[in-house]
Design a protein around this motif. Structure first.
Motif, mmCIF file in Angstrom:
data_model
loop_
_atom_site.group_PDB
_atom_site.id
_atom_site.type_symbol
_atom_site.label_atom_id
_atom_site.label_comp_id
_atom_site.label_asym_id
_atom_site.label_seq_id
_atom_site.Cartn_x
_atom_site.Cartn_y
_atom_site.Cartn_z
ATOM 1 N N GLN A 157 11.613 13.487 41.475
ATOM 2 C CA GLN A 157 10.255 13.911 41.791
ATOM 3 C C GLN A 157 10.105 14.194 43.283
ATOM 4 O O GLN A 157 9.054 14.577 43.730
ATOM 5 C CB GLN A 157 9.239 12.832 41.393
ATOM 6 C CG GLN A 157 9.001 12.718 39.924
ATOM 7 C CD GLN A 157 9.965 11.760 39.272
ATOM 8 O OE1 GLN A 157 10.659 10.998 39.929
ATOM 9 N NE2 GLN A 157 10.031 11.802 37.959
ATOM 10 N N GLY A 158 11.145 14.001 44.019
ATOM 11 C CA GLY A 158 11.062 14.188 45.462
ATOM 12 C C GLY A 158 10.494 12.943 46.113
ATOM 13 O O GLY A 158 9.954 12.069 45.461
ATOM 14 N N GLY A 159 10.628 12.876 47.406
ATOM 15 C CA GLY A 159 10.134 11.705 48.110
ATOM 16 C C GLY A 159 11.045 10.520 47.859
ATOM 17 O O GLY A 159 11.920 10.533 47.002
ATOM 18 N N GLY A 160 10.844 9.493 48.563
ATOM 19 C CA GLY A 160 11.661 8.299 48.416
ATOM 20 C C GLY A 160 10.824 7.122 47.994
ATOM 21 O O GLY A 160 9.801 7.268 47.325
ATOM 22 N N TRP A 161 11.262 5.960 48.419
ATOM 23 C CA TRP A 161 10.577 4.743 48.018
ATOM 24 C C TRP A 161 9.171 4.664 48.611
ATOM 25 O O TRP A 161 8.276 4.116 47.994
ATOM 26 C CB TRP A 161 11.394 3.518 48.396
ATOM 27 C CG TRP A 161 11.650 3.374 49.860
ATOM 28 C CD1 TRP A 161 12.681 3.909 50.568
ATOM 29 C CD2 TRP A 161 10.838 2.677 50.797
ATOM 30 N NE1 TRP A 161 12.566 3.585 51.891
ATOM 31 C CE2 TRP A 161 11.440 2.816 52.057
ATOM 32 C CE3 TRP A 161 9.673 1.944 50.699
ATOM 33 C CZ2 TRP A 161 10.897 2.253 53.203
ATOM 34 C CZ3 TRP A 161 9.139 1.384 51.844
ATOM 35 C CH2 TRP A 161 9.747 1.541 53.074
ATOM 36 N N LEU A 162 8.968 5.236 49.811
ATOM 37 C CA LEU A 162 7.642 5.194 50.432
ATOM 38 C C LEU A 162 6.628 5.998 49.619
ATOM 39 O O LEU A 162 5.507 5.540 49.371
ATOM 40 C CB LEU A 162 7.709 5.710 51.871
ATOM 41 C CG LEU A 162 6.412 5.634 52.664
ATOM 42 C CD1 LEU A 162 5.955 4.192 52.787
ATOM 43 C CD2 LEU A 162 6.583 6.251 54.020
ATOM 44 N N ILE A 163 7.028 7.190 49.180
ATOM 45 C CA ILE A 163 6.147 8.009 48.349
ATOM 46 C C ILE A 163 5.868 7.296 47.037
ATOM 47 O O ILE A 163 4.736 7.306 46.538
ATOM 48 C CB ILE A 163 6.772 9.405 48.091
ATOM 49 C CG1 ILE A 163 6.879 10.192 49.391
ATOM 50 C CG2 ILE A 163 5.982 10.178 47.064
ATOM 51 C CD1 ILE A 163 5.563 10.524 50.043
#
Length: 87
Positions: A25-31
């Motif tokens: 979905q894109g982004g990492g753990w922060l998103i």
């Protein structure tokens, strides 16, 4: 206490939603954490204003977890669709 509980729910719900809906979905753990927190708020609003289940009264309330994880899944899905690249 309700807002702090939904933030805590969101942190956990974001991780659970990512496990339920794997993929890029894109982004990492922060998103994922941010989407989890926002999803928990949305799920909480649906529970209070649409389903009339009331506010969070306990951290171990099963309905609260379902709402938080459901809201996080919805937002994760929307985010994945919005950031999907056409090939």
């Amino acid at each position: 206490m309700g807002i702090l509980t939904w933030i805590l729910f969101g942190l956990i719900a974001g991780a659970i939603a990512k496990m339920i809906m794997p993929g890029n979905q894109g982004g990492g753990w922060l998103i994922t954490i941010i989407l989890g927190i926002l999803g928990a708020f949305i799920g909480g609003a649906i529970g209070v204003y649409v389903l009339h289940w009331g506010d969070v009264d306990s951290f171990w309330n099963f309905r609260s977890w379902i709402l938080a994880i459901g809201g996080a899944l919805i937002l994760l899905w929307i985010y994945g669709m919005a950031t999907k690249r056409s090939s």
